[in-house]
Scaffold this motif. Sequence first.
Motif, PDB file in Angstrom:
ATOM      1  N   LEU A   1       0.843  -1.188   0.000  1.00  0.00           N
ATOM      2  CA  LEU A   1       0.000   0.000   0.000  1.00  0.00           C
ATOM      3  C   LEU A   1       0.880   1.240   0.000  1.00  0.00           C
ATOM      4  O   LEU A   1       1.930   1.250   0.634  1.00  0.00           O
ATOM      5  CB  LEU A   1      -0.891   0.026   1.244  1.00  0.00           C
ATOM      6  N   VAL A   2       0.433   2.288  -0.666  1.00  0.00           N
ATOM      7  CA  VAL A   2       1.138   3.569  -0.652  1.00  0.00           C
ATOM      8  C   VAL A   2       0.314   4.515   0.219  1.00  0.00           C
ATOM      9  O   VAL A   2      -0.855   4.775  -0.072  1.00  0.00           O
ATOM     10  CB  VAL A   2       1.281   4.155  -2.078  1.00  0.00           C
ATOM     11  N   ILE A   3       0.934   5.000   1.284  1.00  0.00           N
ATOM     12  CA  ILE A   3       0.278   5.935   2.197  1.00  0.00           C
ATOM     13  C   ILE A   3       0.945   7.295   2.020  1.00  0.00           C
ATOM     14  O   ILE A   3       2.163   7.410   2.128  1.00  0.00           O
ATOM     15  CB  ILE A   3       0.422   5.488   3.672  1.00  0.00           C
TER      16      ILE A   3
ATOM     17  N   ALA B   1      -2.982   6.255  -0.879  1.00  0.00           N
ATOM     18  CA  ALA B   1      -2.756   6.922  -2.163  1.00  0.00           C
ATOM     19  C   ALA B   1      -2.662   5.937  -3.320  1.00  0.00           C
ATOM     20  O   ALA B   1      -2.783   6.336  -4.473  1.00  0.00           O
ATOM     21  CB  ALA B   1      -1.489   7.765  -2.093  1.00  0.00           C
ATOM     22  N   GLY B   2      -2.417   4.658  -3.036  1.00  0.00           N
ATOM     23  CA  GLY B   2      -2.321   3.699  -4.121  1.00  0.00           C
ATOM     24  C   GLY B   2      -2.089   2.293  -3.629  1.00  0.00           C
ATOM     25  O   GLY B   2      -1.712   2.064  -2.483  1.00  0.00           O
ATOM     26  N   TYR B   3      -2.350   1.352  -4.539  1.00  0.00           N
ATOM     27  CA  TYR B   3      -2.031  -0.044  -4.309  1.00  0.00           C
ATOM     28  C   TYR B   3      -0.872  -0.395  -5.222  1.00  0.00           C
ATOM     29  O   TYR B   3      -0.896  -0.081  -6.412  1.00  0.00           O
ATOM     30  CB  TYR B   3      -3.205  -0.964  -4.673  1.00  0.00           C
ATOM     31  N   ILE B   4       0.153  -1.055  -4.696  1.00  0.00           N
ATOM     32  CA  ILE B   4       1.216  -1.573  -5.540  1.00  0.00           C
ATOM     33  C   ILE B   4       0.779  -2.975  -5.947  1.00  0.00           C
ATOM     34  O   ILE B   4       0.550  -3.834  -5.100  1.00  0.00           O
ATOM     35  CB  ILE B   4       2.570  -1.587  -4.809  1.00  0.00           C
ATOM     36  N   VAL B   5       0.645  -3.153  -7.258  1.00  0.00           N
ATOM     37  CA  VAL B   5       0.140  -4.407  -7.804  1.00  0.00           C
ATOM     38  C   VAL B   5       1.244  -5.070  -8.613  1.00  0.00           C
ATOM     39  O   VAL B   5       1.905  -4.421  -9.426  1.00  0.00           O
ATOM     40  CB  VAL B   5      -1.097  -4.148  -8.700  1.00  0.00           C
TER      41      VAL B   5
END
Length: 131
Positions: free
Chosen positions: A63-65, A71-75
């Motif tokens: 997860l990007v916090i 702020a985003g998911y790292i996939v």
Amino acid sequence: MRKFLIAMAAVSALTAPAMAQTATATTTQAFVTAKPTDVLSTNLVGLNVTNDAKEEIGEIKDLVISDGTLAGYIVSVGGFLGMGERYVVVAPSSVKINYSESDKKWSATMAATKDELKAAPEFKYEGRWAK
């Protein structure tokens, strides 16, 4: 000698109050209650992402916090058994997270194809983000 002792007493009298003062730490602690509709990071990391055609297109790895907000998911995209895998960051609004009460399972869906994710800008675990 008498003047010296008087001077020392004066210095001691002036510095004693300053030394007696202690810094008082003021802390503000905020506690929250998790709501039944909230999602924990442990439910997300490792979750497979599928598209509307039920094809597996990736896996949420991180997860990007940013400033305390998701702020985003790292996939992870592509690869086989961890080889050739690459990472992209997708907006949380583009991933729909659901929990099925009947199956007791979490799911993540995204309106994208594997090729679209492979063409997205790559995220690398390096620098301050190195694992």
